[in-house]
Design a protein around this motif. Structure first.
Motif, mmCIF file in Angstrom:
data_model
loop_
_atom_site.group_PDB
_atom_site.id
_atom_site.type_symbol
_atom_site.label_atom_id
_atom_site.label_comp_id
_atom_site.label_asym_id
_atom_site.label_seq_id
_atom_site.Cartn_x
_atom_site.Cartn_y
_atom_site.Cartn_z
ATOM 1 N N VAL A 212 13.969 8.819 45.756
ATOM 2 C CA VAL A 212 14.108 8.078 44.506
ATOM 3 C C VAL A 212 13.325 6.789 44.647
ATOM 4 O O VAL A 212 13.411 6.104 45.666
ATOM 5 N N TYR A 213 12.520 6.474 43.626
ATOM 6 C CA TYR A 213 11.851 5.178 43.523
ATOM 7 C C TYR A 213 12.566 4.397 42.425
ATOM 8 O O TYR A 213 12.830 4.942 41.350
ATOM 9 N N TYR A 214 12.827 3.121 42.698
ATOM 10 C CA TYR A 214 13.350 2.226 41.674
ATOM 11 C C TYR A 214 12.354 1.081 41.538
ATOM 12 O O TYR A 214 12.126 0.338 42.497
ATOM 13 N N ILE A 215 11.743 0.955 40.367
ATOM 14 C CA ILE A 215 10.665 -0.004 40.145
ATOM 15 C C ILE A 215 11.250 -1.387 39.890
ATOM 16 O O ILE A 215 12.065 -1.576 38.978
ATOM 17 N N LEU A 216 10.801 -2.364 40.702
ATOM 18 C CA LEU A 216 11.262 -3.748 40.572
ATOM 19 C C LEU A 216 10.298 -4.600 39.754
ATOM 20 O O LEU A 216 10.726 -5.328 38.851
ATOM 21 N N THR A 217 8.995 -4.545 40.090
ATOM 22 C CA THR A 217 7.997 -5.322 39.360
ATOM 23 C C THR A 217 6.698 -4.531 39.272
ATOM 24 O O THR A 217 6.429 -3.663 40.097
ATOM 25 N N GLY A 218 5.896 -4.859 38.259
ATOM 26 C CA GLY A 218 4.599 -4.214 38.093
ATOM 27 C C GLY A 218 4.682 -2.974 37.216
ATOM 28 O O GLY A 218 5.751 -2.577 36.759
ATOM 29 N N THR A 219 3.500 -2.398 36.988
ATOM 30 C CA THR A 219 3.407 -1.164 36.201
ATOM 31 C C THR A 219 2.561 -0.163 36.954
ATOM 32 O O THR A 219 1.641 -0.544 37.677
ATOM 33 N N GLY A 220 2.872 1.086 36.771
ATOM 34 C CA GLY A 220 2.105 2.106 37.477
ATOM 35 C C GLY A 220 2.233 3.461 36.822
ATOM 36 O O GLY A 220 2.845 3.616 35.764
ATOM 37 N N GLU A 221 1.627 4.422 37.504
ATOM 38 C CA GLU A 221 1.721 5.827 37.096
ATOM 39 C C GLU A 221 2.205 6.621 38.290
ATOM 40 O O GLU A 221 1.595 6.572 39.364
ATOM 41 N N ILE A 222 3.284 7.361 38.098
ATOM 42 C CA ILE A 222 3.801 8.237 39.147
ATOM 43 C C ILE A 222 3.304 9.642 38.851
ATOM 44 O O ILE A 222 3.313 10.087 37.701
ATOM 45 N N HIS A 223 2.829 10.300 39.893
ATOM 46 C CA HIS A 223 2.316 11.669 39.788
ATOM 47 C C HIS A 223 3.187 12.556 40.682
ATOM 48 O O HIS A 223 3.260 12.318 41.890
ATOM 49 N N ILE A 224 3.832 13.537 40.073
ATOM 50 C CA ILE A 224 4.665 14.485 40.817
ATOM 51 C C ILE A 224 4.209 15.878 40.412
ATOM 52 O O ILE A 224 4.353 16.272 39.250
ATOM 53 N N ASP A 225 3.616 16.598 41.382
ATOM 54 C CA ASP A 225 2.974 17.874 41.115
ATOM 55 C C ASP A 225 2.010 17.689 39.937
ATOM 56 O O ASP A 225 1.129 16.861 40.015
ATOM 57 N N ASP A 226 2.177 18.409 38.831
ATOM 58 C CA ASP A 226 1.224 18.306 37.722
ATOM 59 C C ASP A 226 1.720 17.397 36.597
ATOM 60 O O ASP A 226 1.178 17.408 35.497
ATOM 61 N N GLN A 227 2.753 16.594 36.872
ATOM 62 C CA GLN A 227 3.288 15.685 35.857
ATOM 63 C C GLN A 227 2.918 14.241 36.178
ATOM 64 O O GLN A 227 2.896 13.850 37.343
ATOM 65 N N THR A 228 2.636 13.450 35.132
ATOM 66 C CA THR A 228 2.324 12.029 35.277
ATOM 67 C C THR A 228 3.172 11.252 34.290
ATOM 68 O O THR A 228 3.346 11.679 33.147
ATOM 69 N N GLN A 229 3.697 10.113 34.740
ATOM 70 C CA GLN A 229 4.543 9.290 33.876
ATOM 71 C C GLN A 229 4.266 7.817 34.174
ATOM 72 O O GLN A 229 4.115 7.442 35.329
ATOM 73 N N ILE A 230 4.211 6.987 33.143
ATOM 74 C CA ILE A 230 4.103 5.537 33.305
ATOM 75 C C ILE A 230 5.450 5.022 33.801
ATOM 76 O O ILE A 230 6.504 5.459 33.300
ATOM 77 N N VAL A 231 5.434 4.090 34.769
ATOM 78 C CA VAL A 231 6.669 3.484 35.266
ATOM 79 C C VAL A 231 6.552 1.969 35.177
ATOM 80 O O VAL A 231 5.461 1.414 35.303
ATOM 81 N N GLN A 232 7.706 1.335 34.971
ATOM 82 C CA GLN A 232 7.776 -0.112 34.838
ATOM 83 C C GLN A 232 9.119 -0.596 35.369
ATOM 84 O O GLN A 232 9.984 0.232 35.683
ATOM 85 N N PRO A 233 9.321 -1.917 35.466
ATOM 86 C CA PRO A 233 10.583 -2.421 36.015
ATOM 87 C C PRO A 233 11.808 -1.827 35.326
ATOM 88 O O PRO A 233 11.853 -1.687 34.104
ATOM 89 N N GLY A 234 12.761 -1.447 36.151
ATOM 90 C CA GLY A 234 14.002 -0.848 35.658
ATOM 91 C C GLY A 234 13.998 0.662 35.636
ATOM 92 O O GLY A 234 15.033 1.279 35.409
#
Length: 119
Positions: A58-80
């Protein structure tokens, strides 16, 4: 009781190229835990190495913005945001922002080198 201070945990570059500080690990401290807990930082514009774990994470995002890639799925992630990463899935995270992407990693059962494959 154990209170682990982040600044007391040595920083190192993990196999996936993130900057880690391991906070809690049952093999390294006298703890009755199944999981390990780490603090991760990924500088702006950087991407972690694609990898997989034989365990769940499990990743819990504290600061910053990113893109998580898991197999063929991509999702934007942000704090919280909390991200569940199933066992044996190819994963990596990119920092798409202008500040460091900082997140907590929980691996259950606890992280072991032999459970990780870096591509």
């Amino acid at each position: 009781m154990l209170v682990q201070k982040l600044q007391d945990c040595p920083e190192f570059i993990a196999g996936d190229s993130t900057i880690l500080r391991e906070l809690l690990h049952p093999d390294k401290q006298p703890l009755s835990l199944r999981y390990s807990l780490a603090h991760a930082t990924l500088p702006a514009g950087k991407t972690s190495q694609p990898h997989s774990l034989a365990t769940s994470e499990v990743y819990y995002i504290l600061t910053g913005t990113g893109e998580i890639h898991i197999d063929d799925q991509t999702q934007i992630v942000q704090p919280g945001d909390a991200v569940y990463i199933p066992p044996n899935t190819r994963q990596f995270i990119s920092n798409s922002g202008i500040e460091p992407l900082v997140f907590i990693c929980i691996v259950d059962p606890a992280w072991r080198k032999e459970d990780q494959t870096v591509y």
